[in-house]
Enzyme design. Sequence first.
Site, PDB file in Angstrom:
ATOM      1  N   LYS A   1      -7.028   1.295  -6.429  1.00 16.02           N
ATOM      2  CA  LYS A   1      -5.915   2.190  -6.055  1.00 16.02           C
ATOM      3  C   LYS A   1      -6.482   3.588  -5.872  1.00 16.02           C
ATOM      4  O   LYS A   1      -7.017   4.168  -6.830  1.00 16.02           O
ATOM      5  CB  LYS A   1      -4.831   2.214  -7.144  1.00 16.02           C
ATOM      6  CG  LYS A   1      -4.316   0.858  -7.530  1.00 16.02           C
ATOM      7  CD  LYS A   1      -3.531   0.188  -6.417  1.00 16.02           C
ATOM      8  CE  LYS A   1      -3.160  -1.220  -6.836  1.00 16.02           C
ATOM      9  NZ  LYS A   1      -2.476  -1.965  -5.798  1.00 16.02           N
ATOM     10  N   GLY A   2      -6.387   4.070  -4.633  1.00 15.66           N
ATOM     11  CA  GLY A   2      -6.951   5.378  -4.337  1.00 15.66           C
ATOM     12  C   GLY A   2      -8.370   5.243  -3.797  1.00 15.66           C
ATOM     13  O   GLY A   2      -9.254   6.008  -4.142  1.00 15.66           O
TER      14      GLY A   2
ATOM     15  N   THR B   1       3.309   1.056  -4.815  1.00 13.80           N
ATOM     16  CA  THR B   1       4.200   0.212  -5.633  1.00 13.80           C
ATOM     17  C   THR B   1       3.656   0.006  -7.049  1.00 13.80           C
ATOM     18  O   THR B   1       4.420  -0.025  -8.009  1.00 13.80           O
ATOM     19  CB  THR B   1       4.409  -1.157  -4.955  1.00 13.80           C
ATOM     20  OG1 THR B   1       3.131  -1.751  -4.710  1.00 13.80           O
ATOM     21  CG2 THR B   1       5.140  -1.014  -3.635  1.00 13.80           C
TER      22      THR B   1
ATOM     23  N   LYS C   1       0.803  -1.221   0.000  1.00 14.78           N
ATOM     24  CA  LYS C   1       0.000   0.000   0.000  1.00 14.78           C
ATOM     25  C   LYS C   1       0.844   1.282   0.000  1.00 14.78           C
ATOM     26  O   LYS C   1       0.350   2.379   0.305  1.00 14.78           O
ATOM     27  CB  LYS C   1      -0.983   0.059   1.204  1.00 14.78           C
ATOM     28  CG  LYS C   1      -1.910  -1.129   1.379  1.00 14.78           C
ATOM     29  CD  LYS C   1      -2.505  -1.672   0.141  1.00 14.78           C
ATOM     30  CE  LYS C   1      -3.512  -0.789  -0.525  1.00 14.78           C
ATOM     31  NZ  LYS C   1      -4.000  -1.440  -1.797  1.00 14.78           N
ATOM     32  N   GLY C   2       2.096   1.152  -0.398  1.00 23.09           N
ATOM     33  CA  GLY C   2       2.966   2.327  -0.433  1.00 23.09           C
ATOM     34  C   GLY C   2       2.819   3.142  -1.716  1.00 23.09           C
ATOM     35  O   GLY C   2       3.151   4.327  -1.762  1.00 23.09           O
TER      36      GLY C   2
ATOM     37  N   THR D   1     -11.417   5.354  -1.005  1.00 17.79           N
ATOM     38  CA  THR D   1     -11.772   6.262   0.086  1.00 17.79           C
ATOM     39  C   THR D   1     -11.584   5.507   1.390  1.00 17.79           C
ATOM     40  O   THR D   1     -12.081   4.381   1.538  1.00 17.79           O
ATOM     41  CB  THR D   1     -13.252   6.706  -0.055  1.00 17.79           C
ATOM     42  OG1 THR D   1     -13.408   7.202  -1.380  1.00 17.79           O
ATOM     43  CG2 THR D   1     -13.621   7.769   0.957  1.00 17.79           C
TER      44      THR D   1
ATOM     45  N   SER E   1      -4.910   2.305   4.956  1.00 17.64           N
ATOM     46  CA  SER E   1      -5.080   1.842   3.573  1.00 17.64           C
ATOM     47  C   SER E   1      -5.150   0.316   3.509  1.00 17.64           C
ATOM     48  O   SER E   1      -5.986  -0.263   2.813  1.00 17.64           O
ATOM     49  CB  SER E   1      -3.897   2.356   2.733  1.00 17.64           C
ATOM     50  OG  SER E   1      -3.896   1.764   1.470  1.00 17.64           O
TER      51      SER E   1
HETATM   52  N1  LIG Z   1      -1.107   7.639  -9.336  1.00 17.25           N
HETATM   53  C1  LIG Z   1      -1.734   6.919  -8.418  1.00 17.25           C
HETATM   54  N2  LIG Z   1      -2.966   6.430  -8.649  1.00 17.25           N
HETATM   55  C2  LIG Z   1      -3.603   5.704  -7.697  1.00 17.25           C
HETATM   56  N3  LIG Z   1      -3.062   5.390  -6.498  1.00 17.25           N
HETATM   57  C3  LIG Z   1      -1.832   5.855  -6.239  1.00 17.25           C
HETATM   58  C4  LIG Z   1      -1.120   6.634  -7.174  1.00 17.25           C
HETATM   59  N4  LIG Z   1       0.073   6.941  -6.636  1.00 17.25           N
HETATM   60  C5  LIG Z   1       0.097   6.408  -5.422  1.00 17.25           C
HETATM   61  N5  LIG Z   1      -1.051   5.745  -5.167  1.00 17.25           N
HETATM   62  C6  LIG Z   1      -1.333   5.057  -3.918  1.00 17.25           C
HETATM   63  O1  LIG Z   1      -1.035   3.683  -4.091  1.00 17.25           O
HETATM   64  C7  LIG Z   1      -1.705   3.031  -3.023  1.00 17.25           C
HETATM   65  C8  LIG Z   1      -1.716   1.536  -3.289  1.00 17.25           C
HETATM   66  O2  LIG Z   1      -0.392   1.087  -3.085  1.00 17.25           O
HETATM   67  P1  LIG Z   1       0.194  -0.219  -3.760  1.00 17.25           P
HETATM   68  O3  LIG Z   1       0.027  -0.145  -5.226  1.00 17.25           O
HETATM   69  O4  LIG Z   1       1.570  -0.377  -3.254  1.00 17.25           O
HETATM   70  O5  LIG Z   1      -0.763  -1.320  -3.164  1.00 17.25           O
HETATM   71  S1  LIG Z   1      -0.529  -2.891  -3.119  1.00 17.25           S
HETATM   72  O6  LIG Z   1       0.364  -3.166  -2.013  1.00 17.25           O
HETATM   73  O7  LIG Z   1       0.044  -3.302  -4.415  1.00 17.25           O
HETATM   74  O8  LIG Z   1      -1.865  -3.464  -2.894  1.00 17.25           O
HETATM   75  C9  LIG Z   1      -3.068   3.681  -2.996  1.00 17.25           C
HETATM   76  O9  LIG Z   1      -3.553   3.581  -1.680  1.00 17.25           O
HETATM   77  P2  LIG Z   1      -5.072   3.932  -1.276  1.00 17.25           P
HETATM   78  O10 LIG Z   1      -5.233   5.404  -1.559  1.00 17.25           O
HETATM   79  O11 LIG Z   1      -5.186   3.646   0.157  1.00 17.25           O
HETATM   80  O12 LIG Z   1      -5.966   3.093  -2.130  1.00 17.25           O
HETATM   81  C10 LIG Z   1      -2.781   5.114  -3.447  1.00 17.25           C
HETATM   82  O13 LIG Z   1      -2.853   6.046  -2.411  1.00 17.25           O
END
Ligand SMILES: Nc1ncnc2c1ncn2[C@@H]1O[C@H](COP(=O)(O)OS(=O)(=O)O)[C@@H](OP(=O)(O)O)[C@H]1O
EC number: 2.8.2.-
Length: 329
Positions: free
Chosen positions: A292-293, A89, A86-87, A295, A175
């Site tokens: 991703k993203g 990645t 959730k960083g 709420t 998250s």
């Molecule tokens: N460009 C862009 N678009 C959408 N989301 C973005 C982006 N950059 C960073 N993030 C943040 O990525 C968070 C998900 O992290 P990961 O991809 O590492 O998650 S995972 O571990 O693979 O499940 C996800 O966490 P949440 O907001 O909690 O859903 C996002 O905050």
Amino acid sequence: MGQRLSRRPDALRRNALLLAVMLCLWLYLVYSCAAGELQGLAPLLRRAPAAEEPSAAPEPAGPLSSFLNGAGSKRLPQAIIIGVKKGGTRALLEFLRVHPDVRAVGAEPHFFDRGYDRGLAWYRDLMPRTLDGQITMEKTPSYFVTKEAPARISAMSKGTKLIVVVRDPVTRAISDYTQTLSKRPDIPTFESLTFKNRTTGLIDTSWSAIQIGIYAKHLENWLLYFPIGQILFVSGERLITDPAGELGRVQDFLGLKRIITDKHFYFNKTKGFPCLKKAEGSSKPHCLGKTKGRTHPNIDQEVVQRLREFYRPFNMKFYQMTGHDFGWD
Ligand SMILES: Nc1ncnc2c1ncn2[C@@H]1O[C@H](COP(=O)(O)OS(=O)(=O)O)[C@@H](OP(=O)(O)O)[C@H]1O
């Protein structure tokens, strides 16, 4: 009549020669394209952008793409995004794949945590083919907290470059919880899972959502096998506010030409995140998907505060170890 007959073999020979020349020319074009010499055709070589939560199966490719991708060879990754869950990645990997010298597996291979028994040959086979000068990459965020992962990656290659996308551990925990909640809506509240004992304020560090955020502790394990200079720490927050800036650092770290710049991104107001103007292998804009993203639920501010206090000393230690203040307090 006799003259006409004797000329026929000549005509046949000429046609055969013409056909051979055309075949050679076609093969040359295909080879040049595969070698990246014809930039305009290069996109044909690339796969479609990865789905946001890709399955372990390799992505399907069109017949021409499959044929052209026969060029190059499968190599073990020279660089791995090892965390954190959730960083950010997925965003980092999707952005990096825009670079013509980066080839990455879309799915998370989970080799160094769950699949190690399958052996390196299995792992290599998951990788896309790369040409000389291209970097093979993968991302599996759980590696960062897997005890065995540093020794295993080091055994594959001591020179592997490691990338960790880190994010405020409190937001990261929320998250993480939000993701679990989306799959299992009946789980207890974040507040109740946070504490071993709410009255004493004792945090439950055995809960993975909390555990993963103790970055300093996990990093110690990696430093037994890798020098700190071989690990790049990307700010998950800056990846959202300044994706081109963070991508600049990553490209430098990987020894790549800085090709991914501001020009590649736009801020999508509906999504609330930066998106790609053109995804890899496509001419269309591309945002990450719905998972991703998300709420986040509202969390009791007292609990958030208590968690901030809990993480503070670990964050300070992490800043000290990495030589970088991520500004989480
Ligand atoms: N460009 C862009 N678009 C959408 N989301 C973005 C982006 N950059 C960073 N993030 C943040 O990525 C968070 C998900 O992290 P990961 O991809 O590492 O998650 S995972 O571990 O693979 O499940 C996800 O966490 P949440 O907001 O909690 O859903 C996002 O905050």
